[in-house]
Enzyme design. Structure first.
Site, mmCIF file in Angstrom:
data_model
loop_
_atom_site.group_PDB
_atom_site.id
_atom_site.type_symbol
_atom_site.label_atom_id
_atom_site.label_comp_id
_atom_site.label_asym_id
_atom_site.label_seq_id
_atom_site.Cartn_x
_atom_site.Cartn_y
_atom_site.Cartn_z
ATOM 1 N N SER A 254 0.784 -1.207 -0.051
ATOM 2 C CA SER A 254 0.141 -0.016 -0.141
ATOM 3 C C SER A 254 0.888 1.141 0.040
ATOM 4 O O SER A 254 1.902 1.258 0.513
ATOM 5 C CB SER A 254 -0.857 -0.017 1.178
ATOM 6 O OG SER A 254 -0.223 0.230 2.314
ATOM 7 N N LYS A 255 0.197 2.384 -0.432
ATOM 8 C CA LYS A 255 1.014 3.486 -0.418
ATOM 9 C C LYS A 255 1.306 4.015 0.844
ATOM 10 O O LYS A 255 2.496 4.818 1.197
ATOM 11 C CB LYS A 255 -0.090 4.647 -0.931
ATOM 12 C CG LYS A 255 -0.174 4.834 -2.420
ATOM 13 C CD LYS A 255 -0.959 6.121 -3.010
ATOM 14 C CE LYS A 255 -1.595 6.089 -4.166
ATOM 15 N NZ LYS A 255 -2.516 6.894 -4.649
ATOM 16 N N ARG A 256 0.598 3.742 1.942
ATOM 17 C CA ARG A 256 1.054 4.009 3.134
ATOM 18 C C ARG A 256 2.368 3.610 3.623
ATOM 19 O O ARG A 256 3.095 4.262 4.499
ATOM 20 C CB ARG A 256 -0.151 3.645 4.207
ATOM 21 C CG ARG A 256 -0.920 4.758 4.402
ATOM 22 C CD ARG A 256 -2.380 4.192 5.403
ATOM 23 N NE ARG A 256 -3.044 3.478 4.545
ATOM 24 C CZ ARG A 256 -3.377 2.152 4.979
ATOM 25 N NH1 ARG A 256 -3.105 1.801 6.042
ATOM 26 N NH2 ARG A 256 -4.247 1.615 4.168
ATOM 27 N N GLY A 258 4.995 3.157 1.570
ATOM 28 C CA GLY A 258 6.458 3.656 0.778
ATOM 29 C C GLY A 258 5.576 3.912 -0.615
ATOM 30 O O GLY A 258 4.309 3.809 -0.981
#
Ligand code: GLU
Length: 496
Positions: A254-256, A258
């Site tokens: 997930s974006k969270r 990296g």
């Protein structure tokens, strides 16, 4: 002939998972002397992002994955199965939706959003999987006509056959779903646009795709697609579903945790070779017995095989990407400098110049020599070059304990004696080279009848002011005689 395709939906950037899919499709095609197609799946107009398609194409090209058929950034195309952008093909899909309706494999659904919401709510309450209840599946012709005449909006749904749908996935083996557990998929939306499912199958057929290689998240769609191929009477392609990409904590990438956009890695200065090498290993390796990990795109084209792709999720480990980047930077560096010292200096300087301080840049002579001693650190991470060489420009403040080393049996007294003796010997040196410095300090070791470390440690500490640094002879050489003596004097003062 084998033909694969990468069929991204343009969301604005190329996801690293997308790059992995594209790479495997590309490699599989190359390995089998087949063709690789790029197709843009942009039928979802609500998700339209300005410039997203151009961006995707640009990133694909940057990566060096040339496609045999597909669109280019200047709106031209290569290949004779185009257009390769679905929004330019919308008229074509209607014919196929009509064909399915004629065959009784699709039907118009006039249900309102409110009815569908209520139905789903009730199903969820009863712990049933939300599914369309087929209210419109068998409407009499006359009623359908009435609704059409009244201009009632409708979608076209696929009539999933109530039977076992089986297929052999090239990675996961035998897979089966029962039609009863699959929702009657919307194929054409009320605005007349096809959904992913219809457009994807029609295009894979028309573009003569033989192998559909895509992420595992599409596995539940595959029985719907197979049912469509069967309904049309078309040959079913082979399927391969690639393992999920995971964060280091094993949750879905997930974006969270990296960056997920390839562009972000490009902007951060990662090398194309490193990114591709790293991505290739996300779910694949060349197999047991093969220890080598550094492979170019050409190497991978030879080596890749879909049977060696793993089923289990692949952890996206940034440290590994950094490692690949380091290895590739070194490889390219050595190729470029080709054992030429002048080129080596120049290249090292180029690698890190944007990360150096003004003071460092001003003293060119010292800078050149200093960079040379931290070559490996620069290759590992050019951004840190400045920190690694700063001690050459300004001796850091250090406590006198740094000059001592318990394990090496250097107490303050030993440090003092070693430094004083070394200083005297170095002062008398006429020629200042790494070799002569080494000879001089080795003589002190012999004279004092101590171990190497009992002389080299305190001198190195005195010259660098650091716990870790390049070797003592190198440092003394780079600093020059005068500054070396100054720093030794400074250390002697600390010990008295
Ligand atoms: N358009 C889909 C995506 O965005 C393609 C899935 C497939 O390869 O069938 O990933």
């Amino acid at each position: 002939m084998i033909k694969t395709r990468f069929a991204p939906s343009p969301t604005g950037y190329l996801h690293v998972g997308g790059l992995r899919t594209a790479l495997y499709c590309y490699l599989f095609a190359k390995k089998n002397k087949g063709k690789f197609v790029l197709r843009i799946e942009d039928t979802d107009q609500e998700r339209f992002v300005e410039g997203a398609t151009e961006n995707l194409i640009k990133t694909m090209k940057w990566c060096g994955m040339d496609y045999d058929e597909g669109p280019h950034a200047d709106a031209s195309e290569t290949g004779d199965c185009g257009p390769y952008i679905q929004s330019k093909r919308t008229d074509l899909y209607k014919k196929y939706a009509d064909e399915l309706m004629e065959k009784g494999r699709a039907y118009r659904c006039f249900c309102s959003k409110e009815r569908l919401d209520e139905m789903r709510e009730a199903q969820t309450k009863n712990k049933q999987a939300p599914m369309y209840d087929r209210k419109c599946c068998d409407l009499p012709e006359s009623e359908i006509q009435k609704k059409l005449d009244a201009g009632k909006p409708f979608v076209i749904r696929q009539k999933i056959p109530y039977e076992l749908i089986k297929f052999k996935d090239l990675i996961r083996g035998n897979v089966q779903f029962h039609g009863k557990t699959i929702d009657d998929q919307v194929l054409v939306k009320s605005d007349g646009f096809p959904t992913y499912h219809l457009a994807n199958v029609v295009d894979d057929h028309l573009m003569k795709i033989t192998h559909v290689i895509r992420g595992e998240e599409w596995l539940p769609s595959t029985p719907k697609h197979i049912a469509l191929y069967q309904a049309f009477g078309w040959e079913i392609p082979e399927f391969a579903h690639l393992p999920l990409l995971l964060n280091p904590d094993k949750t879905k990438l997930s974006k969270r945790q990296g960056h997920v956009a390839v562009e972000e890695y490009i902007n951060e200065g990662y090398l194309r070779e490193a990114i591709l090498n790293f991505v290739a290993f996300l779910g694949w390796n060349p197999g047991s017995g093969e220890e080598k990990e550094i492979f170019s795109l050409e190497d991978l084209e030879e080596l890749f095989s879909i049977e060696k792709v793993h089923k289990a999720g692949a952890v996206f480990n940034l440290e590994k990407l950094d490692w690949f980047n380091w290895q590739w930077r070194r490889k390219k560096f050595e190729d470029e400098v080709d054992n030429d010292q002048e080129k080596r200096h120049q290249k090292l300087y180029e690698l890190c110049k944007q990360h150096l301080t003004e003071g460092q840049m001003q003293n060119e002579e010292l800078l050149k020599k200093a960079l040379f001693t931290v070559q490996e650190k620069i290759l590992q991470n050019p951004k840190e070059a400045s920190a690694h060489i700063d001690f050459y420009f300004k001796l850091p403040h250090y406590e006198k304990e740094l000059l001592t080393h318990e394990k090496m049996k250097v107490d303050l007294n030993q440090a003092k004696v070693s430094i004083e003796e070394s200083k005297k010997s170095l002062e008398n040196l006429e020629k200042w080279t790494e070799e002569t410095i080494k000879e001089s300090l080795t003589q002190i070791v012999e004279k004092l009848e101590v171990k190497n470390g009992q002389v080299f440690w305190p001198i190195r500490a005195a010259l660098s002011g650091l716990q870790f640094s390049p070797g003592v002879f190198e440092i003394a050489f780079v600093l020059g005689k005068e500054e070396t003596i100054n720093r030794l004097n400074h250390a002697i003062k600390k010990t008295t």
